[in-house]
Design a protein around this motif. Sequence first.
Motif, mmCIF file in Angstrom:
data_model
loop_
_atom_site.group_PDB
_atom_site.id
_atom_site.type_symbol
_atom_site.label_atom_id
_atom_site.label_comp_id
_atom_site.label_asym_id
_atom_site.label_seq_id
_atom_site.Cartn_x
_atom_site.Cartn_y
_atom_site.Cartn_z
ATOM 1 N N SER A 40 0.833 -1.211 0.000
ATOM 2 C CA SER A 40 0.000 0.000 0.000
ATOM 3 C C SER A 40 0.863 1.254 0.000
ATOM 4 O O SER A 40 0.581 2.217 -0.729
ATOM 5 N N MET A 41 1.891 1.258 0.826
ATOM 6 C CA MET A 41 2.788 2.415 0.875
ATOM 7 C C MET A 41 3.478 2.622 -0.469
ATOM 8 O O MET A 41 3.626 3.762 -0.932
ATOM 9 N N VAL A 87 4.076 5.768 -5.430
ATOM 10 C CA VAL A 87 4.097 5.875 -6.898
ATOM 11 C C VAL A 87 3.026 6.861 -7.359
ATOM 12 O O VAL A 87 3.287 7.700 -8.239
ATOM 13 N N LEU A 88 1.846 6.812 -6.784
ATOM 14 C CA LEU A 88 0.796 7.761 -7.157
ATOM 15 C C LEU A 88 1.190 9.193 -6.815
ATOM 16 O O LEU A 88 0.913 10.127 -7.582
ATOM 17 N N TYR A 89 1.836 9.389 -5.688
ATOM 18 C CA TYR A 89 2.292 10.715 -5.294
ATOM 19 C C TYR A 89 3.295 11.264 -6.315
ATOM 20 O O TYR A 89 3.202 12.423 -6.723
ATOM 21 N N ILE A 90 4.208 10.426 -6.728
ATOM 22 C CA ILE A 90 5.228 10.866 -7.706
ATOM 23 C C ILE A 90 4.567 11.180 -9.048
ATOM 24 O O ILE A 90 4.880 12.197 -9.676
ATOM 25 N N ILE A 118 1.488 12.114 -9.650
ATOM 26 C CA ILE A 118 0.675 13.324 -9.555
ATOM 27 C C ILE A 118 1.562 14.575 -9.434
ATOM 28 O O ILE A 118 1.266 15.614 -10.019
ATOM 29 N N LYS A 119 2.640 14.476 -8.691
ATOM 30 C CA LYS A 119 3.513 15.632 -8.474
ATOM 31 C C LYS A 119 4.223 16.058 -9.750
ATOM 32 O O LYS A 119 4.350 17.250 -10.047
ATOM 33 N N PHE A 120 4.697 15.115 -10.556
ATOM 34 C CA PHE A 120 5.463 15.447 -11.752
ATOM 35 C C PHE A 120 4.615 15.474 -13.027
ATOM 36 O O PHE A 120 5.155 15.546 -14.106
ATOM 37 N N ARG A 121 3.400 15.484 -12.903
ATOM 38 C CA ARG A 121 2.506 15.508 -14.053
ATOM 39 C C ARG A 121 2.366 16.873 -14.633
ATOM 40 O O ARG A 121 2.405 17.911 -14.325
#
Length: 112
Positions: free
Chosen positions: A98-99, A104-107, A109-112
């Motif tokens: 889960s972590m 991966v989702l955070y990365i 979304i951040k670099f999108r």
Amino acid sequence: MRRSHTSQYYEPVPQQYDGDVLEQENEQMASQLKDKIHVLKSLSIDIGQEVRYQDKLLRDIDEDFERTGGFLGNTMNRVLRLAKGGHNYYMLYLFLFSMFVFFVLYIVIKFR
């Protein structure tokens, strides 16, 4: 509850009417009554059909709930057997996975 004995079609008959007029009024009232009975009969038939349809739907829903309840019970039994097993690292693996997914989702979304 008391019912009034007057209706919207009732009118007192004056004394000067003869038998033919009374007979015509009686036939007219009988035909109105026949029409109302026909309407009530068709309405009761429609209600009966609707009740049968709704009963079928409720039975289908009841069967679906029974199947779902059995499936859920079996799944819970499997989870309990798995939890009682000697492999208690499954929760740790699930937490780490889960972590990783959230990271991966955070990365993304951040670099999108």
